[in-house]
Design a protein around this motif. Structure first.
Motif, PDB file in Angstrom:
ATOM      1  N   ALA A  91       0.733  -1.174   0.063  1.00  0.00           N
ATOM      2  CA  ALA A  91       0.102  -0.141  -0.061  1.00  0.00           C
ATOM      3  C   ALA A  91       0.935   1.206  -0.073  1.00  0.00           C
ATOM      4  CB  ALA A  91      -0.768  -0.005   1.179  1.00  0.00           C
ATOM      5  N   ASP A  92       0.313   2.337  -0.387  1.00  0.00           N
ATOM      6  CA  ASP A  92       1.039   3.577  -0.382  1.00  0.00           C
ATOM      7  C   ASP A  92       1.516   4.031   1.185  1.00  0.00           C
ATOM      8  OD1 ASP A  92       1.972   6.199  -1.070  1.00  0.00           O
ATOM      9  OD2 ASP A  92      -0.036   7.222  -0.461  1.00  0.00           O
ATOM     10  N   THR A  93       2.684   3.878   1.200  1.00  0.00           N
ATOM     11  CA  THR A  93       3.469   4.338   2.456  1.00  0.00           C
ATOM     12  C   THR A  93       3.187   5.480   3.099  1.00  0.00           C
ATOM     13  OG1 THR A  93       5.575   5.042   1.420  1.00  0.00           O
ATOM     14  CG2 THR A  93       5.400   2.763   1.754  1.00  0.00           C
ATOM     15  N   SER A  94       2.997   6.447   2.368  1.00  0.00           N
ATOM     16  CA  SER A  94       2.619   7.830   3.066  1.00  0.00           C
ATOM     17  C   SER A  94       1.203   7.638   3.635  1.00  0.00           C
ATOM     18  CB  SER A  94       2.737   9.051   1.937  1.00  0.00           C
ATOM     19  OG  SER A  94       1.656   8.573   0.729  1.00  0.00           O
ATOM     20  N   TYR A  95       0.636   7.109   2.936  1.00  0.00           N
ATOM     21  CA  TYR A  95      -0.867   6.848   3.377  1.00  0.00           C
ATOM     22  C   TYR A  95      -0.967   6.193   4.798  1.00  0.00           C
ATOM     23  CZ  TYR A  95      -5.483   4.614   4.039  1.00  0.00           C
ATOM     24  OH  TYR A  95      -6.707   4.317   4.592  1.00  0.00           O
ATOM     25  N   LEU A  96       0.155   5.083   4.704  1.00  0.00           N
ATOM     26  CA  LEU A  96      -0.029   4.207   6.156  1.00  0.00           C
ATOM     27  C   LEU A  96       0.786   5.237   7.235  1.00  0.00           C
ATOM     28  CD1 LEU A  96       1.093   0.694   4.834  1.00  0.00           C
ATOM     29  CD2 LEU A  96      -0.808   1.383   5.608  1.00  0.00           C
ATOM     30  N   ILE A  97       1.739   5.814   6.941  1.00  0.00           N
ATOM     31  CA  ILE A  97       2.374   6.545   8.066  1.00  0.00           C
ATOM     32  C   ILE A  97       1.490   7.824   8.467  1.00  0.00           C
ATOM     33  CG2 ILE A  97       4.233   8.663   8.310  1.00  0.00           C
ATOM     34  CD1 ILE A  97       6.032   6.964   6.236  1.00  0.00           C
ATOM     35  N   SER A  98       0.505   8.316   7.421  1.00  0.00           N
ATOM     36  CA  SER A  98      -0.467   9.318   8.001  1.00  0.00           C
ATOM     37  C   SER A  98      -1.377   8.674   9.046  1.00  0.00           C
ATOM     38  CB  SER A  98      -0.943   9.885   6.835  1.00  0.00           C
ATOM     39  OG  SER A  98      -2.007  10.774   7.361  1.00  0.00           O
ATOM     40  N   ARG A  99      -1.826   7.592   8.805  1.00  0.00           N
ATOM     41  CA  ARG A  99      -2.833   6.935   9.309  1.00  0.00           C
ATOM     42  C   ARG A  99      -2.160   6.424  10.726  1.00  0.00           C
ATOM     43  NH1 ARG A  99      -7.284   5.128   6.115  1.00  0.00           N
ATOM     44  NH2 ARG A  99      -8.124   4.127   8.037  1.00  0.00           N
ATOM     45  N   ILE A 100      -1.242   5.870  10.688  1.00  0.00           N
ATOM     46  CA  ILE A 100      -0.345   5.627  12.098  1.00  0.00           C
ATOM     47  C   ILE A 100      -0.235   6.813  12.925  1.00  0.00           C
ATOM     48  CG2 ILE A 100       1.618   4.354  13.138  1.00  0.00           C
ATOM     49  CD1 ILE A 100       1.701   2.555  10.467  1.00  0.00           C
ATOM     50  N   GLU A 101       0.360   7.859  12.396  1.00  0.00           N
ATOM     51  CA  GLU A 101       0.598   8.858  13.127  1.00  0.00           C
ATOM     52  C   GLU A 101      -0.526   9.481  13.882  1.00  0.00           C
ATOM     53  OE1 GLU A 101       2.743  11.520  10.599  1.00  0.00           O
ATOM     54  OE2 GLU A 101       4.776  10.622  11.276  1.00  0.00           O
ATOM     55  N   ARG A 102      -1.682   9.706  12.881  1.00  0.00           N
ATOM     56  CA  ARG A 102      -2.801  10.214  13.538  1.00  0.00           C
ATOM     57  C   ARG A 102      -3.482   9.318  14.544  1.00  0.00           C
ATOM     58  NH1 ARG A 102      -6.363  10.578   8.236  1.00  0.00           N
ATOM     59  NH2 ARG A 102      -8.202  10.588   9.572  1.00  0.00           N
ATOM     60  N   CYS A 103      -3.400   8.014  14.531  1.00  0.00           N
ATOM     61  CA  CYS A 103      -3.890   7.178  15.435  1.00  0.00           C
ATOM     62  C   CYS A 103      -2.880   7.374  16.930  1.00  0.00           C
ATOM     63  CB  CYS A 103      -3.755   5.742  15.287  1.00  0.00           C
ATOM     64  SG  CYS A 103      -4.476   4.661  16.520  1.00  0.00           S
ATOM     65  N   LEU A 104      -1.721   7.391  16.755  1.00  0.00           N
ATOM     66  CA  LEU A 104      -0.726   7.544  17.762  1.00  0.00           C
ATOM     67  C   LEU A 104      -1.088   8.944  18.556  1.00  0.00           C
ATOM     68  CD1 LEU A 104       2.337   5.928  16.652  1.00  0.00           C
ATOM     69  CD2 LEU A 104       0.762   5.183  18.390  1.00  0.00           C
ATOM     70  N   THR A 105      -1.224  10.063  17.815  1.00  0.00           N
ATOM     71  CA  THR A 105      -1.767  11.385  18.518  1.00  0.00           C
ATOM     72  C   THR A 105      -3.015  11.520  18.709  1.00  0.00           C
ATOM     73  OG1 THR A 105      -1.982  12.375  16.239  1.00  0.00           O
ATOM     74  CG2 THR A 105       0.154  12.523  17.277  1.00  0.00           C
ATOM     75  N   MET A 106      -3.894  10.366  18.702  1.00  0.00           N
ATOM     76  CA  MET A 106      -5.439  10.217  19.234  1.00  0.00           C
ATOM     77  C   MET A 106      -6.113  11.404  18.570  1.00  0.00           C
ATOM     78  SD  MET A 106      -5.172   9.185  23.122  1.00  0.00           S
ATOM     79  CE  MET A 106      -6.619   8.414  23.049  1.00  0.00           C
ATOM     80  N   ASP A 107      -5.705  11.653  17.140  1.00  0.00           N
ATOM     81  CA  ASP A 107      -6.519  12.540  16.248  1.00  0.00           C
ATOM     82  C   ASP A 107      -7.892  11.981  16.180  1.00  0.00           C
ATOM     83  OD1 ASP A 107      -7.604  13.810  14.184  1.00  0.00           O
ATOM     84  OD2 ASP A 107      -5.731  14.134  13.113  1.00  0.00           O
ATOM     85  N   PRO A 108      -8.899  12.966  16.547  1.00  0.00           N
ATOM     86  CA  PRO A 108     -10.420  12.502  16.329  1.00  0.00           C
ATOM     87  C   PRO A 108     -10.710  12.097  15.057  1.00  0.00           C
ATOM     88  CG  PRO A 108      -9.875  14.822  16.746  1.00  0.00           C
ATOM     89  CD  PRO A 108      -8.827  14.143  16.867  1.00  0.00           C
ATOM     90  N   LEU A 109     -10.026  12.306  13.945  1.00  0.00           N
ATOM     91  CA  LEU A 109     -10.348  12.110  12.503  1.00  0.00           C
ATOM     92  C   LEU A 109      -9.919  10.812  12.432  1.00  0.00           C
ATOM     93  CD1 LEU A 109      -9.396  15.443  10.815  1.00  0.00           C
ATOM     94  CD2 LEU A 109     -11.727  14.650  11.376  1.00  0.00           C
ATOM     95  N   CYS A 110      -8.958  10.032  13.210  1.00  0.00           N
ATOM     96  CA  CYS A 110      -8.597   8.856  13.111  1.00  0.00           C
ATOM     97  C   CYS A 110      -9.694   7.927  13.209  1.00  0.00           C
ATOM     98  CB  CYS A 110      -7.396   8.558  13.686  1.00  0.00           C
ATOM     99  SG  CYS A 110      -6.634   7.021  13.617  1.00  0.00           S
ATOM    100  N   ASP A 111     -10.200   7.135  12.334  1.00  0.00           N
ATOM    101  CA  ASP A 111     -11.575   6.546  12.565  1.00  0.00           C
ATOM    102  C   ASP A 111     -11.576   5.175  11.872  1.00  0.00           C
ATOM    103  OD1 ASP A 111     -14.092   6.305  13.548  1.00  0.00           O
ATOM    104  OD2 ASP A 111     -14.985   7.275  12.012  1.00  0.00           O
ATOM    105  N   PHE A 112     -10.468   4.594  11.660  1.00  0.00           N
ATOM    106  CA  PHE A 112     -10.385   3.250  10.882  1.00  0.00           C
ATOM    107  C   PHE A 112     -10.440   2.300  11.510  1.00  0.00           C
ATOM    108  CE2 PHE A 112      -6.143   2.292  12.038  1.00  0.00           C
ATOM    109  CZ  PHE A 112      -5.633   3.600  12.397  1.00  0.00           C
ATOM    110  N   SER A 113     -10.701   2.078  12.858  1.00  0.00           N
ATOM    111  CA  SER A 113     -10.656   0.890  13.532  1.00  0.00           C
ATOM    112  C   SER A 113     -11.955  -0.099  13.108  1.00  0.00           C
ATOM    113  CB  SER A 113     -10.567   1.049  14.978  1.00  0.00           C
ATOM    114  OG  SER A 113     -11.063  -0.223  15.717  1.00  0.00           O
TER     115      SER A 113
END
Length: 449
Positions: A91-113
């Motif tokens: 998969a697109d690595t920039s996409y994965l990095i963004s998703r992981i970082e958003r989850c670790l910073t508890m970004d409310p937009l991180c909603d992929f669980s």
């Protein structure tokens, strides 16, 4: 003399602090021919390891190896990951990095669980003594009370059952907001959970509106079963029979007075979310992982963690050591896939789950685990079933159940994970064979290589 505003300087300082506290994620697809390396470094806080593991788990990644190190206030992880088919991540690595970082910073937009409990539903949390047909009775009650089940997780362990069931009103499609209706649901379910046999403690039937938001459903499942003390005692069948594919070996030792760590070692059959279950339990028991390794050889997983309690002390008594062992064993076994996997995919309709689970009960099948979801108009459900004694069900019974529910709707499936395990890992003397890592053998300066 004119006064200059310090705002620009403060802004620069705040930006610097934010950069220091923001996790950094690097994805390396070149260093290994078989796995993708995902490297995470961040300021250390309680639970950061669990957040990292959960982020990878929610992306359906399998962690083959891992190295965990904490140096003072800084935290560093390296995970060797594949997809669920055992392949490198494409998969697109920039996409994965963004998703992981958003989850670790508890970004409310991180909603992929995949396990997120939706905020427009009412959540039911249940625990009690397990028995054949109990799940059928629960879904029958909900159908009778016009509750439409949208998502559900059901785990059983040590003769106990735990469930999180997300429902809405069948007629209006809205959450169950009426207090009188919620109380009636709670009373009916509590009566079902009490049953007619011995009970250790009162059954939990909690109605939450809105559904619990921001809490991973798997983590919540561990918490309610831990609170139910499903780790106490031991199922006689688990004691007497040899179950080499699912019996976890857990040990806890202290590593010298000067070092001040307790060393937790876990060895068992590998499966998805194994690392999450172990780290989740340690975190919720208020232990901090300072260093650790994760390794899989064939279908055998070996994990080693150097931990301290939140107060900075290692495990200090035999009673505490035994409790940690029992709790980790319970956490691993709760998600063990005992029995035959049945996949139901059909058009959702009122009373569907009551009908399906009643068919299981009438044919003497016991549900050991269930993952229930709806995707648009479709019901997509997975059940693990055994016979009434916990053994693999007879094929004739399975055929009768499939025919009753519908051959196009219900399929007997092999556990997908098993296809990608060699099944040849050595278990000589209960040590797991050779090639397993320990922290003493790691050259830490090469972790990032």
């Amino acid at each position: 003399m004119a006064c200059h505003s310090p705002t620009p300087l403060l802004d620069e300082y705040e930006l610097f602090v934010n950069r220091m506290n923001t996790p950094r994620v690097v994805i390396d697809n070149a260093s290994s021919s078989s796995t993708t390396l995902i490297k995470v470094d961040s300021a250390r806080k309680h639970g950061i390891l669990l957040e990292a593991v959960q982020a990878l788990t929610d992306l359906d990644l399998s962690i083959k190896k891992g190295y965990i190190s904490s140096d003072g206030r800084w935290f560093m992880d390296v995970f060797h990951c594949t997809d669920q088919q055992g392949r490198k991540i494409t998969a697109d690595t920039s996409y994965l990095i963004s998703r992981i970082e958003r989850c670790l910073t508890m970004d409310p937009l991180c909603d992929f669980s995949h396990n997120r409990v939706l905020d427009h539903l009412t959540s039911l949390e249940l625990t009690g003594s397990d028995r054949v047909g109990l799940l059928s009775e629960v879904f029958a009650v909900l159908a009778d009370l016009n509750c439409s089940v949208v998502e559900a997780k059901v785990w059983t362990h040590n003769k106990r059952i735990g469930a999180i069931i997300s429902v809405k009103d069948e007629k209006s499609g809205s959450p169950i907001e009426d207090k009188q209706t919620a109380n009636r649901i709670q009373a009916r379910l509590k009566h079902v959970l009490k049953g007619d046999n011995g009970l250790r403690g009162a059954p939990l039937t909690e109605v939450l509106y809105p559904a619990r938001v921001g809490m991973d459903a798997d983590r919540r499942m561990h918490q309610i079963m831990f609170a139910d003390r499903d780790y106490e005692g031991m199922d006689d069948r688990w004691r007497k029979e040899e179950l080499p594919t699912s019996s976890p070996l857990v040990s806890v030792q202290n590593w010298g007075e000067r070092r001040g760590y307790s060393v937790v070692t876990v060895q068992c059959r590998d499966r998805p979310k194994l690392l999450f279950d172990v780290v989740c339990t340690l975190t919720d028991m208020e232990y901090v992982v300072f260093h650790g390794t994760v390794d899989t050889t064939g279908d055998l997983a070996h994990q080693e963690f150097y931990i301290r309690h939140l107060d900075g002390n290692p495990i200090s008594s035999e009673a505490e050591r035994e409790r940690v062992i029992k709790c980790l064993q319970a956490a691993i076994l709760r998600r063990s896939s005992e029995g035959v996997r049945l996949e139901l995919c059909t058009k959702d309709r009122p009373g569907l789950l009551a009908f399906v689970t009643r068919t299981f009960r009438e044919n003497g099948l016991s549900v050991t685990r269930a993952d229930i979801s709806t995707k648009g108009p479709k019901a997509v459900n997975v059940f693990y079933v055994t016979d009434a004694w916990g053994h693999m069900p007879d094929q004739k019974i399975l055929d009768a159940v499939v025919q009753r529910i519908g051959e196009e709707d219900l399929k007997v499936k092999e556990e997908p994970w098993h296809r990608y395990c060699s099944g040849s890992a050595a278990r000589e003397g209960g040590t797991g064979g050779t090639g397993l890592l320990s922290i003493g053998s790691i050259v830490w300066k090469k972790i990032w290589a």
